[in-house]
Motif scaffolding. Structure first.
Motif, PDB file in Angstrom:
ATOM      1  N   GLY A1356       0.820  -1.219   0.000  1.00 32.22           N
ATOM      2  CA  GLY A1356       0.000   0.000   0.000  1.00 32.22           C
ATOM      3  C   GLY A1356       0.847   1.259   0.000  1.00 32.22           C
ATOM      4  O   GLY A1356       0.353   2.359   0.201  1.00 32.22           O
ATOM      5  N   TYR A1357       2.177   1.109  -0.223  1.00 34.29           N
ATOM      6  CA  TYR A1357       3.070   2.275  -0.271  1.00 34.29           C
ATOM      7  C   TYR A1357       3.679   2.398  -1.652  1.00 34.29           C
ATOM      8  O   TYR A1357       4.005   1.392  -2.283  1.00 34.29           O
ATOM      9  CB  TYR A1357       4.189   2.152   0.767  1.00 34.29           C
ATOM     10  CG  TYR A1357       3.724   2.488   2.154  1.00 34.29           C
ATOM     11  CD1 TYR A1357       3.913   3.764   2.670  1.00 34.29           C
ATOM     12  CD2 TYR A1357       3.062   1.549   2.939  1.00 34.29           C
ATOM     13  CE1 TYR A1357       3.472   4.090   3.945  1.00 34.29           C
ATOM     14  CE2 TYR A1357       2.606   1.874   4.215  1.00 34.29           C
ATOM     15  CZ  TYR A1357       2.819   3.147   4.701  1.00 34.29           C
ATOM     16  OH  TYR A1357       2.372   3.471   5.953  1.00 34.29           O
ATOM     17  N   LEU A1358       3.842   3.642  -2.100  1.00 41.26           N
ATOM     18  CA  LEU A1358       4.488   3.888  -3.383  1.00 41.26           C
ATOM     19  C   LEU A1358       5.973   4.123  -3.151  1.00 41.26           C
ATOM     20  O   LEU A1358       6.364   4.772  -2.174  1.00 41.26           O
ATOM     21  CB  LEU A1358       3.889   5.136  -4.053  1.00 41.26           C
ATOM     22  CG  LEU A1358       2.429   4.979  -4.478  1.00 41.26           C
ATOM     23  CD1 LEU A1358       1.855   6.336  -4.835  1.00 41.26           C
ATOM     24  CD2 LEU A1358       2.319   4.039  -5.664  1.00 41.26           C
ATOM     25  N   GLY A1359       6.769   3.584  -4.059  1.00 37.09           N
ATOM     26  CA  GLY A1359       8.203   3.785  -3.922  1.00 37.09           C
ATOM     27  C   GLY A1359       8.893   3.379  -5.201  1.00 37.09           C
ATOM     28  O   GLY A1359       8.260   3.054  -6.199  1.00 37.09           O
ATOM     29  N   PHE A1360      10.215   3.397  -5.176  1.00 37.82           N
ATOM     30  CA  PHE A1360      10.960   2.941  -6.345  1.00 37.82           C
ATOM     31  C   PHE A1360      12.285   2.353  -5.880  1.00 37.82           C
ATOM     32  O   PHE A1360      12.750   2.610  -4.762  1.00 37.82           O
ATOM     33  CB  PHE A1360      11.189   4.081  -7.347  1.00 37.82           C
ATOM     34  CG  PHE A1360      11.978   5.240  -6.813  1.00 37.82           C
ATOM     35  CD1 PHE A1360      13.358   5.319  -6.984  1.00 37.82           C
ATOM     36  CD2 PHE A1360      11.335   6.278  -6.138  1.00 37.82           C
ATOM     37  CE1 PHE A1360      14.081   6.396  -6.485  1.00 37.82           C
ATOM     38  CE2 PHE A1360      12.058   7.356  -5.640  1.00 37.82           C
ATOM     39  CZ  PHE A1360      13.435   7.413  -5.811  1.00 37.82           C
ATOM     40  N   LEU A1361      12.875   1.529  -6.743  1.00 39.12           N
ATOM     41  CA  LEU A1361      14.164   0.919  -6.446  1.00 39.12           C
ATOM     42  C   LEU A1361      15.206   1.552  -7.339  1.00 39.12           C
ATOM     43  O   LEU A1361      14.909   1.939  -8.470  1.00 39.12           O
ATOM     44  CB  LEU A1361      14.101  -0.580  -6.746  1.00 39.12           C
ATOM     45  CG  LEU A1361      13.427  -1.444  -5.683  1.00 39.12           C
ATOM     46  CD1 LEU A1361      13.065  -2.789  -6.274  1.00 39.12           C
ATOM     47  CD2 LEU A1361      14.343  -1.646  -4.490  1.00 39.12           C
TER      48      LEU A1361
END
Length: 1496
Positions: A1356-1361
């Motif tokens: 439920g969290y937005l992020g990026f690698l």
């Protein structure tokens, strides 16, 4: 203060009715008399026959006559009448009662400079007690009836009708109650597309018993369909705002190409309907030649010498006292001798003989009050005789006078070291205790020299000033205040000075011994040129009338004209207006002696209406029409034109000025007037660049040839040259505002605002209009002083009518309209409004308005185009696209648990309860837990065997007293400590499932206890274990008031435990059975419990052990709440699994002793410590100033290698950095501070361990992020946002970034949802309802393509690698995970995704008084709630600043600004804002806001 009664005697009811209908009649909608198609149609000057009409208007209260024009007033009234049909329903702002200022007129005792003006002017003589005061309320009733019969209705909040006396408002409120807006089912959408999530309000799975009205801040919600209680006043207002905003705006957005995420701001195209100039190219106009008169003196000093010796008895200047009696008569003889004395003293008596302080050519300041022209005159001519350059300035009253800092800058740049002043003035200057005159802010160090005769020495007989012919040396410097408030000095040479005097003498036909009355400021401008300089050249007699006398007796100048049979008078239009208001008391006025009435502010076209009106009234008293001579002048060009004939004003709306190369205008174009003459200023002192730009302009013809080899000077006046060489001035360059490519003049807008009924609303006509630049365009701001007796309703009605009038007449939107209390705007020395200072106060948020109306929705038309969602691309093409572009699929993993070889003895046990038993046998006396009290002493500790024994006793208690079965749920309600740990293992020994619950707060039972009750009910606990103290609390009277205490399950008090051991310790049959439940309120206000199995719990502990390298000889300090997430695991579970000692520090103890945690870390030489953001904030705020004393106490943090903040949000980089910086001196390594990341589906995904690279920070482009794209930029580049890595991925954890909508894997450069696969994932939500779809979606998701086999949990969290250049512990390239924000909290606005924290960060920076901020959306309107740390008077200052900063940095228009007290924004135990609770509280009217502004 004088109040002139408008009507003598009382008035009967009948007379009143008649008068009223007559007054109102003029403003009721009627066919407009002026043909709208011809606004330029010239109307004949008003003849005496229509004087009665003028009287009628005038009696309707004080209003600035300089801005009065009948034609214009009619145009404004007609425009408003048109608007009456489609009434704007503007929601009234809500105010707290303490903010509604209620004062009577008597409460105001205006200071000495209460009104009057430099440039802006204002009005004297408020007519009070007139029957017209009823007009406001009558109009109000009319307006209300319009509003009620219209489609939308204006709701008045209860807090805004408390302004008292406005019966109309109460009636309005009653009507509102009946005509309430019904349509509540789904709030309408303001934007072009709908976001599905905009309206759903998640409701926590709450108890369904009998509910009381929920208290705000509770985890419960309202009972209506969309979470909005129908009775809510706020939501009705928002509904109304939405309806108003749905109306079409005038300028349609143009179509243009937008790159996928390079948001382009709309470029303002020139208006195609704008008229094009059609006239021929104009020619330069020449004034008449300066005639040569043989007996004109060769210089001004020569003239003074001539008159001073030939006719020493001739009067030169008469000054008046405040009673209008002559105070002093200065003769030419006295002026000559006194000037000689001054000249001699300046040159010979300052400094030493060898080192005189002042030499010829030096600059000297002249500081004289406005009531002492004689002393000024002697000093001025003294300087001329000494060949010293006088710089006349205003008297600084206080150390921080409006604009006095800038004057200081001028003095400094002119190199002034000496100030000449009068005795009285010197005594009145502020002094330090030692009697020194303090240095004023920004001023150079000055020697103050008093020029009264008794302080001067008589020059010796043989000394005589050197009187030369006029040359090109500087004669004097006149100060000029620019639009931005900076002060420049215009240098005037001796030749220019003399030529100007000659030109004025010829133009005005001055002759010897004429008498002239001067009301103007004699230190500069027209007052100086006529009253000090030209008068001496012609041996004239000046009657000087001080401003203080004009305030007491506005007729004084007219009386002096009669008394002295003066031929000439120099006034401003304000003085004419004051005379009009007061003239009734006078019988024997005769103005037939006047041959010239010079109107000095003729450059403001609105001054003409005063002239017109003045002529009407005084024609009968001998005033001739041709006498009135408006003159146009500027500091740079001196006098540009004096009109000896009557000119009709042409109202011009669209100003066109040449830009870039100065090009000659066409005959029908308006431009800046430029002059080429001897009699002008020559430069801005010391500023060569600006001088070149202004004083050395070579205008070009259309062919590109200069029109003359001589430079022209820009006058700063806008206008055109009409037929016959007449100069028409339409405004000043300083008042020019360019809004979306069109030019508007501030004076014109002031005139329109003042023509709005009720005209007496603005206190003395004091209005400031300026523009501020927001989002690449100028925006118009209007600030007005309101009458002290006006109600909230009056103000708001007047504001909405001003908006309509300006919109109709100028076709421009007003960005902000602010009303301030009477007499509060900064003033210029002669009482006008100090414009640049007002603008400065507005921009820094210290104007303190009492009413504000912002209209960003209507005037900001250059926002980027809303983003359209692209149709989704199929999976195959995504794979191919990624391969072609060489992008990796964004995935990463921690170390593989299976391959790590370590001597982990605990691995052979499946269950934590077995690990504890094994430790109790093998290392019984090894200390596992140490609890510290608030003084840092050990309150309690537990060895392995002690913990084991206590757990056994608790298990017996559960089985025997509780009669619990295997698998029953037990709520543990304990303060942070040892009891909680023992109770947890007791439950495991008894085969029960523990749930840790934060105990209710004894001081705040009403809001904290219902949450406890709810968790107990939702978790289906069969029993509740707690301490004796809390046990009493749960059954107390206060508890009974908050919840139903009869429905508690069995409550066991563990303070008295049974003495025996259990027959056997329960061993679960299957590692996948439930070990414990973890309940937590998420940031979105959802109460969610997740199930943790035994297998997951053991895997979790192993993962943390490996990451942090924990083993029995280690010590770890933990300052966290032990109730959920990683905090609970570290507090209760890890020590038992890894055998290390945990030093437990309850965060609540830090409130009494903020240094407790750090002192413990230092004392126990701890290498690893864990805390929360709230703890870190407490330390940063509470210990900021104590680092030195802590160092002295031996606090040393150099051993700390990891300090991890446990969080479920984007790392708060500003806080961690300030913490690192602050404690760097105490040895804390900046790289030691890092964060972890966990969520409901997996309590810890990342955690900065001991080995592995340091956490990295990247800067991403915020605009790209709104489009779910990640673009890395350099630090400090515009729109950059710093993001810190959330620690290292734990062993055994795999992560992928997926598209939350399509569930496809995403490439590296995309923002997506973080999905996680790991052995310690929670196994599902624990709910009463068993919502299966949610369950499978969050815990058992599969990718739609690619690896479709793996089961993932959605965080439920937005992020990026991002793959970094660093190397992992196992030698691989390191993949960093960056968390951006919760999907539930992200706001979809204009098709883009915004994260609340980014907007909040901007808002907190906007003003020093904003301590906290939270934003949310409602019906696609952005609502910003700010906590105010300051007086309630500052609340309204925040509204424009908040609106500006969000527009500038996020391209969003704020819909509602809510100002609340500190502590209103709810925060959960992890220090995260509960924005959804706040939203529900706001819509249910539970916030008790200080102020709510609805932006139009």
């Amino acid at each position: 203060e004088l109040h002139f009664p408008s009507l003598a005697g009382d008035i009967t009811q009948k007379g009143y009715e008649k008068k009223r209908s007559k007054l109102i009649g003029a403003y009721l909608p009627q066919p407009p008399r002026v043909d709208q198609a011809l606004p330029q149609e010239r109307r004949a000057p008003v003849t005496p026959s229509s004087a009665s009409r003028y009287h009628r208007r005038r009696s309707s209260g004080s209003r600035d006559e300089r801005y009065r024009s009948d034609v214009h007033t009619e145009a404004v009234q007609a425009a408003l009448a048109k608007h009456k049909e489609r009434k704007m329903a503007v929601p009234m702002p809500s105010k707290r009662r303490s903010l509604v200022v209620q004062t009577s007129m008597d409460a105001y005792t205006p200071p000495d400079t209460s009104s009057g003006s430099e440039d802006e002017g204002s009005v004297q003589g408020d007519s009070q007690g007139t029957p017209t005061s009823s007009q406001g309320s009558i109009n109000m009733e009319h307006w209300i009836s319009q509003a009620i019969h219209g489609s939308t209705t204006s709701t008045t909040s209860s807090s805004s009708t408390q302004s008292g006396g406005s019966g109309a408002a109460h009636r309005l409120a009653d009507v509102m109650a009946q005509t309430h807006i019904e349509n509540h089912s789904a709030p309408p959408d303001v934007t072009t597309y709908t976001s599905e999530h905009s309206i759903q309000v998640e409701r926590p799975q709450g108890s369904t018993g009998s509910r009381t009205a929920p208290k705000y801040g509770n985890a419960e919600l309202m009972e209506t369909g969309d979470g909005v209680p129908v009775s809510s006043r706020v939501s009705a207002k928002i509904q109304q705002l939405v309806n108003t905003l749905k109306r079409p705006k005038r300028p349609p957005l143009r179509e243009f190409f937008v790159d996928d995420f390079e948001e382009l701001l709309e470029v303002q195209q020139p208006d195609p309907n704008q008229p094009k100039p059609e006239g021929a190219q104009m020619l330069a106009m020449r004034g008449e030649q300066l005639g040569v008169v043989t007996n004109w003196p060769p210089s001004l000093e020569a003239a003074l010498q001539r008159w001073g010796t030939i006719s020493p008895k001739a009067p030169c200047l008469t000054t008046m006292d405040t009673n209008g009696k002559p105070l002093y008569i200065l003769t030419y003889g006295k002026l000559w001798t006194r000037s000689m004395k001054v000249a001699y003293s300046i040159l010979h008596k300052l400094g030493t003989k060898q080192e005189p302080m002042v030499r010829p050519g030096d600059r000297v300041a002249l500081v004289f009050p406005n009531n002492d022209p004689a002393a000024f005159m002697a000093a001025f001519y003294g300087c001329l005789l000494a060949e010293v350059v006088p710089v006349p300035i205003e008297v600084p009253l206080t150390r921080k006078d409006a604009g006095s800092q800038q004057i200081g800058f001028l003095l400094g740049s002119c190199g002034v070291t000496v100030a000449l002043t009068s005795d009285a003035c010197h005594k009145g200057l502020p002094k330090s205790p030692t009697g020194e005159i303090p240095q004023f802010k920004g001023w150079p160090k000055l020697l103050w020299f008093v020029t009264e005769s008794k302080h001067l020495s008589k020059p010796p007989r043989d000394w005589f000033p050197h009187i030369k012919d006029a040359n090109n040396d500087t004669a004097y410097i006149e100060y000029k205040t620019c639009k931005d408030g900076s002060v420049l000095g215009v240098t005037v040479t001796r030749t220019a000075l003399l030529t100007h005097c000659q030109a004025l003498t010829q133009a005005c036909g001055y002759t010897e011994a004429e008498t002239i009355v001067n009301v103007l400021d004699f230190k500069k401008d027209v007052g100086l040129w006529h009253g000090i300089l030209t008068s001496v050249m012609n041996m004239m007699h000046v009657i000087s009338i001080p401003y203080s006398l004009m305030k007491v007796n506005p007729l004084s100048w007219i009386q002096k004209v009669c008394q002295y049979k003066a031929k000439v008078a120099c006034v401003k239009s304000r003085d004419m207006h004051w005379a009009l208001v007061a003239h009734r008391d006078q019988r024997d006025i005769n103005l037939s002696s006047l041959r010239m009435l010079i109107v000095a502010d003729g450059a403001n076209p609105w001054s003409i209406s005063s002239c017109d009106a003045f002529l009407n009234v005084f024609q009968s008293k001998g005033l001739r029409q041709e006498v009135i001579c408006p003159c146009a002048s500027s500091p740079e060009a001196l006098t540009v034109a004096i009109r000896r004939y009557w000119v009709m004003l042409i109202y011009v709306d669209n100003l066109e000025t040449p830009d870039g190369v100065p090009q000659l205008c066409r005959t029908d174009e308006i431009g800046e007037l430029c002059v080429c003459a001897v009699a002008t200023g020559t430069s801005y002192y010391g500023l060569s660049g600006m001088t070149k730009n202004t004083f050395e302009v070579f205008p070009m013809t259309s062919s590109g040839a200069p029109i003359s080899e001589y430079p022209f000077i820009r006058t700063g006046l806008l206008g055109f040259v009409g037929p016959g060489g007449l100069v028409f001035v339409v405004g000043k360059m300083d008042g020019l505002m360019v809004v979306s490519g069109r030019r508007h003049n501030a004076d014109d807008i002031v005139a329109t605002a003042l023509a709005v009924e009720p005209m007496k609303f603005v206190y003395r006509g004091r209005i400031a209009v300026f523009s501020v630049t927001v989002l690449h365009d100028e925006r118009i701001v209007i600030v007005a002083e309101q009458r002290p007796d006006s109600t909230e309703e009056d103000s708001f009605q007047w504001m909405s009518r001003v908006l309509q009038a300006i919109d109709s007449i100028h076709q421009v939107g007003v960005y902000c309209l602010a009303l301030v209390p009477a007499n509060t705007l900064p003033k210029t020395p002669l009482g006008g409004i100090h414009l640049s200072e007002t603008k400065q106060l507005f921009l820094e948020g210290s104007l303190h308005p009492c009413n504000v109306l912002m209209c960003p929705h209507t005037c900001v038309t250059n926002l980027p185009k809303p983003r359209q969602k692209q149709p989704e691309i199929g999976p195959a093409s995504v794979m191919v696209g990624n391969l072609v572009s060489g992008k990796r699929i964004a995935q990463a993993s921690g170390r593989d648990l299976g391959q790590i070889e370590d001597n982990d003895q605990a691995r052979k046990f499946l269950f934590l309860s077995e690990v504890l038993q094994w430790r109790a046998q093998t290392t019984p006396d090894h200390v596992l837990y140490t609890l510290l009290n608030c003084r840092g002493a050990i309150a309690n500790s537990l060895t392995c065997v002690q913990l084991h024994k206590r757990a056994e006793k608790i298990a017996v208690m559960l089985m025997e007293r509780g009669h619990l079965q295997d698998g029953d749920h037990v709520a543990l309600v304990y303060p942070p400590g040892i009891d909680l740990i023992a109770a947890f293992y007791g439950c495991l020994y008894a085969g029960c499932v523990p749930i840790t619950v934060r105990p209710p707060h004894p001081q705040n039972i009403a809001t904290t206890l219902p949450t406890v009750k709810m968790i107990v009910e939702v978790s289906r606990s069969a029993c509740l274990m707690t301490t004796q103290l809390i046990c009493k609390l749960l059954r107390s009277r206060e508890a009974a008031a908050a919840v139903d205490v009869r429905t508690w399950p069995l409550i066991l008090d563990t303070d008295d435990l049974p003495k025996k051991r259990p027959a056997q310790i329960c061993k679960p049959c299957n590692p996948d059975t439930l070990a414990y439940l973890d309940f937590s309120v998420s940031t979105t206000g959802m109460l969610a419990g997740v199930k943790m199995s035994h297998a997951a719990t053991s895997a979790f502990c192993r993962s943390i052990k490996l990451q942090c390298e924990l083993y029995p000889s280690r010590e770890v300090a933990i300052c966290l709440d032990p109730y959920c997430g990683l905090g609970f695991v570290l507090w209760c579970l890890c020590s038992v699994y890894s055998g290390h000692q945990s030093i437990l520090i309850p965060p609540s103890e830090l409130e009494t002793n903020p240094a407790l945690w750090l002192l413990a870390v230092s004392q126990y030489k701890v290498r690893d410590t864990f805390c929360s953001y709230s703890v870190m904030e407490l330390c940063t705020k509470g210990l900021g100033s104590q680092t030195e004393s802590l160092k002295a106490r031996g606090l040393d943090l150099s051993r700390v290698r990891t300090c991890v903040v446990v969080a479920e949000e984007r790392p708060r980089i500003a806080l961690t950095q300030s913490f690192s910086k602050l404690f760097k001196d105490l040895g804390l390594h900046p790289r030691a501070v890092s964060t972890s990341f966990g969520c409901r589906v997996n309590l810890a995904i990342c955690l900065q361990g001991t080995s592995g690279p340091d956490p990295t920070t990247v800067y991403v482009d915020m605009r790209a992020l709104r489009h779910d794209r990640v673009r890395l930029v350099e630090r400090g580049s515009p729109h950059s946002l710093p993001l810190m890595e959330s620690g290292k991925i734990l062993p055994g954890v795999r992560i992928i970034i997926a598209n939350p909508e399509t569930k496809g894997p995403l490439g590296d450069s995309h923002l997506g949802e973080i999905w996680v696969h790991s052995a310690h994932n929670a196994s599902g939500y624990f709910t009463i309802y068993g919502d299966e779809s949610l369950q499978s979606d969050h815990f058992n998701s599969r990718l739609s393509f690619g690896d479709t086999q793996t089961i993932w949990a959605r965080t439920g969290y937005l992020g990026f690698l991002r793959r970094t250049e660093l190397t992992d512990a196992n030698g691989e390239r390191h993949d960093a995970l960056y968390v951006v924000g919760a999907l539930d909290e992200a706001m979809e606005l204009r098709g883009m995704r915004y994260h609340p924290i980014d907007i909040e960060t901007s808002v907190i920076r906007a003003h020093k008084s904003v301590t906290e901020c939270a934003v949310f959306t409602w019906t696609n309107l952005l609502v910003v709630v700010v906590e105010l740390d300051g007086s309630e008077q500052e609340a309204l200052d925040l509204v424009p600043l908040v609106t500006n900063v969000v527009l500038e940095e996020h391209y969003l228009i704020v819909g509602v600004v809510v100002v609340v007290d500190i502590g209103v924004i709810p925060i959960n135990s992890r220090g995260e804002k509960q924005r959804m609770h706040l939203r529900d509280g706001f819509l249910a009217d539970q916030l008790d806001p200080i102020y709510v502004a609805y932006n139009m």
